[in-house]
Design an enzyme around this catalytic site. Structure first.
Site, PDB file in Angstrom:
ATOM      1  N   ASN A 128     -24.948  16.278  26.385  1.00  0.00           N
ATOM      2  CA  ASN A 128     -26.323  15.795  26.162  1.00  0.00           C
ATOM      3  C   ASN A 128     -26.387  14.268  26.170  1.00  0.00           C
ATOM      4  O   ASN A 128     -27.455  13.693  26.016  1.00  0.00           O
ATOM      5  CB  ASN A 128     -26.912  16.365  24.859  1.00  0.00           C
ATOM      6  CG  ASN A 128     -26.139  15.941  23.629  1.00  0.00           C
ATOM      7  OD1 ASN A 128     -25.263  15.075  23.699  1.00  0.00           O
ATOM      8  ND2 ASN A 128     -26.466  16.541  22.496  1.00  0.00           N
ATOM      9  N   THR A 186     -23.785  11.067  22.284  1.00  0.00           N
ATOM     10  CA  THR A 186     -22.654  10.191  21.948  1.00  0.00           C
ATOM     11  C   THR A 186     -21.739   9.985  23.158  1.00  0.00           C
ATOM     12  O   THR A 186     -20.912   9.079  23.157  1.00  0.00           O
ATOM     13  CB  THR A 186     -21.821  10.746  20.769  1.00  0.00           C
ATOM     14  OG1 THR A 186     -21.396  12.079  21.103  1.00  0.00           O
ATOM     15  CG2 THR A 186     -22.624  10.801  19.499  1.00  0.00           C
ATOM     16  N   TYR A 190     -17.809  17.629   7.829  1.00  0.00           N
ATOM     17  CA  TYR A 190     -17.264  17.656   9.185  1.00  0.00           C
ATOM     18  C   TYR A 190     -16.154  18.712   9.281  1.00  0.00           C
ATOM     19  O   TYR A 190     -16.194  19.616  10.126  1.00  0.00           O
ATOM     20  CB  TYR A 190     -16.742  16.264   9.563  1.00  0.00           C
ATOM     21  CG  TYR A 190     -15.866  16.277  10.782  1.00  0.00           C
ATOM     22  CD1 TYR A 190     -16.358  16.738  12.010  1.00  0.00           C
ATOM     23  CD2 TYR A 190     -14.533  15.860  10.715  1.00  0.00           C
ATOM     24  CE1 TYR A 190     -15.535  16.765  13.119  1.00  0.00           C
ATOM     25  CE2 TYR A 190     -13.721  15.886  11.821  1.00  0.00           C
ATOM     26  CZ  TYR A 190     -14.224  16.347  13.031  1.00  0.00           C
ATOM     27  OH  TYR A 190     -13.409  16.394  14.123  1.00  0.00           O
ATOM     28  N   PHE A 217      -4.869  15.666  14.999  1.00  0.00           N
ATOM     29  CA  PHE A 217      -4.729  14.694  13.926  1.00  0.00           C
ATOM     30  C   PHE A 217      -5.463  13.425  14.399  1.00  0.00           C
ATOM     31  O   PHE A 217      -6.591  13.556  14.860  1.00  0.00           O
ATOM     32  CB  PHE A 217      -3.252  14.582  13.517  1.00  0.00           C
ATOM     33  CG  PHE A 217      -2.910  15.769  12.623  1.00  0.00           C
ATOM     34  CD1 PHE A 217      -2.998  17.078  13.112  1.00  0.00           C
ATOM     35  CD2 PHE A 217      -2.622  15.605  11.289  1.00  0.00           C
ATOM     36  CE1 PHE A 217      -2.787  18.182  12.282  1.00  0.00           C
ATOM     37  CE2 PHE A 217      -2.403  16.697  10.454  1.00  0.00           C
ATOM     38  CZ  PHE A 217      -2.484  17.977  10.952  1.00  0.00           C
TER      39      PHE A 217
END
Ligand code: UDP
Length: 330
Positions: A32, A35, A141, A169
């Site tokens: 989209n 970001t 998150y 990680f």
């Protein structure tokens, strides 16, 4: 047949698209561009601009393209923002994945590789962390990512969909030729911020917390190069194509570096003094996160190629130096 990469205009997505194309795959990207960056999408990939919570958009794409595997990166991923705006994370990460799974089931797509995170563990019970260890996220998150894993697992059992969840990680570094890299607005991650200081775009670095139970009091993280992550996605896809069962894998180097060690290494790489000071802790940060990636080595044959932190930071520095404004689209 093609591979659909959701979030293929983002940081890890764009590096994986590049690796897929180099491996001879036909790639479709859905993003989209909230970001992600259009310029990060490889010119050989077909970009569909839209949102994964838009079922009609996904149906159109899946009708037009012949997709036999999906790699799902499309999610919000900032710990701090997730604490202050949890519902944004539930809506985008969880609701978006629910719509995606409905569309994949309806169109008979049977394989999905999914971005998960070390944040699913929360405060670890031991170091290095194994996939079988307790998962108790300390922020929304990590909670939404763990819920996404569970949703995919249950949907997979019911609907003949096999998955691999990859728990990254600390992703870092950039393609060594400096053509694509990390560009978050605002930037919150340690290595890009340190390099912005080195490039004169910030005055100094705040180190969040100096009183953690670690050797020098600052948090310890396991830094893994984005190209090694990209390689792991291709291996995971191949594993599923060869009939592998649904599973979860950690991806890290298995070595921890403190925030002070990262700054020290960046000073050596850049030759810049990088002024810094110890400030208050950031909410939601576990003291130490270091992966055991033995399972990924054993089952996927994955071994990180970038094991030297200085070399990892040098690839990131090349990108930031040649793209001081990132992709320049924000
Ligand atoms: N960090 C810091 N200053 C910053 C950004 C990050 O001290 O400006 C610390 C952060 O508190 C954590 C480590 O750097 O201990 C790695 O944070 P990052 O946001 O890069 O990744 P995370 O571990 O949250 O995924």
């Amino acid at each position: 047949m093609s591979i659909l990469v959701l979030g293929g205009a983002g940081y890890i997505g764009s590096h994986t698209v590049r690796a897929l194309i180099e491996a001879g795959r036909d790639v479709v990207v859905a993003d989209n561009l909230v970001t992600g960056h259009r310029a990060a999408v490889h010119p050989q990939a077909r970009l569909y601009e839209g949102d994964l919570s838009d079922r009609a958009f996904l149906d159109r794409l899946l009708e037009r393209e012949s997709i036999d595997g999906v790699i799902h990166f499309a999610a919000y991923s900032l710990v701090g923002e997730s604490v202050s705006n949890p519902l944004k994370y539930y809506r985008n990460n969880l609701c978006g994945t629910e719509v995606l799974l409905e569309a994949l089931v309806a169109h008979g797509v049977e394989r999905i590789v999914f971005s998960s995170t070390a944040a699913t563990y929360g405060e670890p019970e031991r170091i290095p962390i194994l996939e079988s260890d307790r998962t108790q996220p300390t922020n929304p998150y990590g909670e939404t990512k763990l819920s996404m894993e569970k949703m995919i697992r249950w949907a997979g059992r019911a609907h003949n969909l096999r998955y691999v969840a990859l728990r990254y990680f600390n992703a870092c570094g950039a393609l060594p030729d400096g053509s694509i890299g990390e560009d978050h607005q605002p930037e919150t991650h340690l290595i890009p911020i340190v390099l912005q200081v080195a490039l004169g775009r910030r005055e100094r670095l705040d180190i969040f917390g100096g009183d953690y139970p670690t050797p020098d009091g600052t948090c310890v993280r396991d830094y893994i190069h984005v190209c090694d992550l990209a390689d792991a996605h291709i291996r995971a896809l191949t594993y599923l194509e060869q009939g592998g069962q649904s599973d979860v894998f950690n991806l890290g180097n298995g070595v921890g570096f403190s925030n002070l060690q990262v700054v020290e290494t960046a000073r050596a790489v850049t030759g810049h003094p990088i002024p810094s000071s110890i400030e208050a802790r950031r909410p939601g940060d576990p003291a130490t996160l270091v992966a055991s990636s033995d399972k990924a080595a054993r089952v996927l044959g994955w071994q990180p190629r970038y094991t030297d932190l200085g070399e990892i930071i040098a690839t990131a520095y090349r990108w930031h130096r040649s793209h001081p404004q990132g992709y320049g689209d924000r």
